[in-house]
Scaffold this active site. Sequence first.
Site, PDB file in Angstrom:
ATOM      1  N   THR A  14      -5.548  -3.784  -1.539  1.00 17.27           N
ATOM      2  CA  THR A  14      -6.513  -4.850  -1.929  1.00 17.27           C
ATOM      3  C   THR A  14      -5.486  -5.631  -2.908  1.00 17.27           C
ATOM      4  OG1 THR A  14      -7.710  -3.140  -3.072  1.00 17.27           O
ATOM      5  CG2 THR A  14      -7.877  -4.564  -4.264  1.00 17.27           C
ATOM      6  N   ASP A  58      -4.808  -0.987   5.428  1.00 15.01           N
ATOM      7  CA  ASP A  58      -5.538  -0.423   3.997  1.00 15.01           C
ATOM      8  C   ASP A  58      -4.622   0.786   3.831  1.00 15.01           C
ATOM      9  OD1 ASP A  58      -8.544   0.313   2.391  1.00 15.01           O
ATOM     10  OD2 ASP A  58      -7.330   1.704   2.633  1.00 15.01           O
ATOM     11  N   SER A  59      -4.322   1.564   2.624  1.00 13.60           N
ATOM     12  CA  SER A  59      -3.425   2.507   2.647  1.00 13.60           C
ATOM     13  C   SER A  59      -3.913   4.015   2.682  1.00 13.60           C
ATOM     14  CB  SER A  59      -2.572   3.183   0.992  1.00 13.60           C
ATOM     15  OG  SER A  59      -3.442   3.693   0.359  1.00 13.60           O
ATOM     16  N   THR A 166       1.000  10.216  -9.252  1.00 12.26           N
ATOM     17  CA  THR A 166       0.189  10.734  -8.696  1.00 12.26           C
ATOM     18  C   THR A 166      -1.443   9.420  -9.747  1.00 12.26           C
ATOM     19  OG1 THR A 166      -1.731  12.418  -8.583  1.00 12.26           O
ATOM     20  CG2 THR A 166      -0.755  12.273 -10.476  1.00 12.26           C
TER      21      THR A 166
END
Length: 341
Positions: A14, A58-59, A166
Amino acid sequence: MKKPKILLIYTGGTIGMVKDADSGVLTAFDFDSLLERIPELRLLDCIIDTISFDEPIDSSNMNTESWENMAGIIEINYNDYDGFVVLHGSDTMSYSASVLSFMLEYLMKPVIFTGSQLPIGDLRTDAKENLITSIQLASLYEDDMPVIREVCLYFEYKLYRGNRTTKINAEHFEAFDSPNFPTLAESGVHLKINHEFLRKETFTEQLIVRTQLDTNIGVLKLFPGISEPLVKAILNTEGLRGLVIETYGSGNATTEDWFINLLSEAIKNGLYIINVTQCSGGSVIMGKYATSSQLKRIGVISGKDITTEAAVAKLMYLLGYNISHEEFQSYFEKSLRGELT
Ligand code: ASP
């Protein structure tokens, strides 16, 4: 003193998007024009160069090839830059930061992952602060040495050790947490560096990039009522070499015979099983309860207070080495890059 040189590596996500003013469609940002688009960057006291993945992703599409690519860019440019900022989608950023922490052995320069929840071209974007402060942190030098000499993740005013993080929220700007390790720095009116928590290694060895990652691994999250066929199917996965099990509380699991027998048999056949807690904080302590002492007895490896993301990364990394079962267990249960306490 000469100005620090920072390399920005755009992998996708993004952060690198802008909204077309007419159509409202999000499109990838041209990083070559970064300085024109974000003039604030000129105020930073450093030289910034940019490099982008040929096809930013996109990851969710990150894989070992992308990690090799990132590590390769850092390796080639290591001697020419003082620090590296990796722009990455937030979804799997903790995995990538964890993997890179293992791949980059003898790292003596900052590698800071960052991203954003809103595109850089959005009016209310969090991207600018994340990007600007990451660059500032990567530029910090003291006594001719970089202050940060490890893989970190910067998001929403906090710098964390990458392999301790995380993703905890899909909407909030505060999207990450480091449940078992303190923040390394905080950005307020001043940049407050928590020096006592930074890694202070002073390697004389040159950087070594370890690329032999083995993806023949799995993650099994336990739940009350888990069935024998499911566990059997996972353990029978062709080629499986390592399995992270997310257990309850301090590393507890069902004591049913079928479960312990299946795990025990798999370990005897050479599978590495790592015990990680499914709690967001705290540590596995095998043997604390009867429900974990069986796991210890059959040879399950303790992940202690490692995150699942870092356990996955460490498993892929250590499986790339040809080492004995005993060595594997001893490496896994001790800190190699500050990933466990
Ligand atoms: N889906 C995006 C990604 O991880 C979300 C983000 O960029 O934060 O690539």
